[in-house]
Design an enzyme around this catalytic site. Structure first.
Site, PDB file in Angstrom:
ATOM      1  N   SER A 116       0.804  -1.225   0.000  1.00 11.13           N
ATOM      2  CA  SER A 116       0.000   0.000   0.000  1.00 11.13           C
ATOM      3  C   SER A 116       0.838   1.277   0.000  1.00 11.13           C
ATOM      4  O   SER A 116       0.501   2.223  -0.734  1.00 11.13           O
ATOM      5  CB  SER A 116      -0.975   0.001   1.182  1.00 11.13           C
ATOM      6  OG  SER A 116      -1.922  -1.015   0.980  1.00 11.13           O
ATOM      7  N   THR A 146      -5.853  -3.511   7.314  1.00 10.20           N
ATOM      8  CA  THR A 146      -5.734  -4.835   6.708  1.00 10.20           C
ATOM      9  C   THR A 146      -5.742  -5.918   7.789  1.00 10.20           C
ATOM     10  O   THR A 146      -5.991  -5.634   8.970  1.00 10.20           O
ATOM     11  CB  THR A 146      -4.513  -4.885   5.748  1.00 10.20           C
ATOM     12  OG1 THR A 146      -4.545  -6.108   5.039  1.00 10.20           O
ATOM     13  CG2 THR A 146      -3.189  -4.770   6.503  1.00 10.20           C
ATOM     14  N   LYS A 201      -9.888  -5.727  10.095  1.00 10.16           N
ATOM     15  CA  LYS A 201     -10.980  -5.058   9.366  1.00 10.16           C
ATOM     16  C   LYS A 201     -12.317  -5.101  10.121  1.00 10.16           C
ATOM     17  O   LYS A 201     -13.102  -4.157  10.048  1.00 10.16           O
ATOM     18  CB  LYS A 201     -11.155  -5.685   7.982  1.00 10.16           C
ATOM     19  CG  LYS A 201     -10.014  -5.369   7.019  1.00 10.16           C
ATOM     20  CD  LYS A 201     -10.303  -5.918   5.644  1.00 10.16           C
ATOM     21  CE  LYS A 201      -9.087  -5.823   4.744  1.00 10.16           C
ATOM     22  NZ  LYS A 201      -9.350  -6.278   3.380  1.00 10.16           N
TER      23      LYS A 201
END
Ligand code: ATR
Length: 269
Positions: free
Chosen positions: A16, A61, A65
């Site tokens: 990310s 992540t 979540k």
């Protein structure tokens, strides 16, 4: 400078930061995006601390979540239904808001390939958190039907029931799924263990599109097996990873980066 980050445990593998750095560069956005490894019992306090220190947005992540969903003071409709969120930000009242961009990420990635969901017969294998997040965005695209099958059938039954008011969604026993399908999505984590879900190859025709929500450099076990069964159009989840990031970037910055360039960059890396 505006601060963003991805929180998980473990987090060192996360792509990310690279993806968002590329988006920011392309869109001329001044921001930083880092990785945060939260302790397994300290997610909520780490999130609060991030926002108290002026942080603008977080991606969330594995394995947080669902916990992120619980701590939100406001949820988007798709986040609410998904039961899990991967994108957090503050609203103008300072409340923590959550959204789930995974499903729209999968849908947008498949649309990029020219696939249209409308009028299609779709099979999704798996009924865990990852699958729950993609069902409503797929049903929004008006497929003819969405069949969910799972090793533990009761979980597929329960998802089919939860989403039944959003479209034609049914659950079937894995051993007797009624194929073939236009699109087969593997949403199980079986590939991580090098395993295959016990699904019949009757689900495929040569024109079936196959999509594994996981990705692996040398192709996932599922995708390699689908190719052996004669499926011609096969995709992995790398595009979904970049598309879900682009949607999060849009939520935070209100501008849409070019995803294909970043997918190519990651594939070539
Ligand atoms: P995720 O967040 O990745 O969805 P999860 O909620 O633990 O993780 O769900 C994992 C999914 O992969 C489940 O649907 C699981 O099936 P069960 O509900 O029967 O556990 C599925 N799965 C994992 N390993 C599998 C395997 N070897 N064969 C078939 N399904 C498998």
């Amino acid at each position: 400078m505006d601060q963003y980050a991805v929180v998980g445990n473990p987090i060192s593998h996360s792509k990310s930061p690279l993806i968002h750095a590329e988006f920011a560069k392309e869109m001329h956005q001044e921001l930083t995006y880092s990785k945060i490894e939260a302790p397994l019992n300290g997610f909520t306090s780490r999130v609060r601390e991030f926002f108290e220190q002026g942080g603008k947005g977080l991606n969330v992540t594995v394995p947080f979540k669902e916990e992120a969903w619980s701590l939100c003071q406001s949820l988007s409709d798709r986040g609410q239904l998904a039961g899990a969120v991967n994108t957090l930000y503050l609203n103008s009242d300072g409340q923590i808001c959550g959204d789930n961009t995974d499903g729209v990420g999968l849908v947008n990635d498949l649309k990029q390939t020219g696939f249209s969901f409308a009028g299609k017969k779709i099979l999704i294998i798996g009924a865990g958190g990852a699958v729950r997040g993609v069902i409503q965005p797929i049903l929004n695209e008006m497929p003819t039907s969405l069949t969910i099958t799972n090793r533990t059938k009761a979980k597929a039954d329960s998802l089919a029931e939860v989403f039944s008011e959003h479209g034609l969604v049914v659950s079937e026993e894995m051993g007797c799924v009624n194929g073939p399908f236009d699109l087969v999505i593997n949403g199980t984590s079986a590939s991580l263990a090098g395993a295959l879900p016990a699904i019949s190859s009757d689900v495929f025709t040569p024109s079936t599109v196959v999509y594994d929500m996981m990705y692996a450099k040398e192709g996932t076990v599922f995708n390699r097996w689908a190719a052996q069964q004669g499926a011609a159009e096969i995709y992995d989840g790398l595009g979904m990873l970049v598309e879900q990031a682009a949607e999060a970037f849009y939520i935070w910055r209100r501008c849409r980066p070019n995803t294909q360039r970043v997918v190519k960059l990651l594939r070539d890396a």
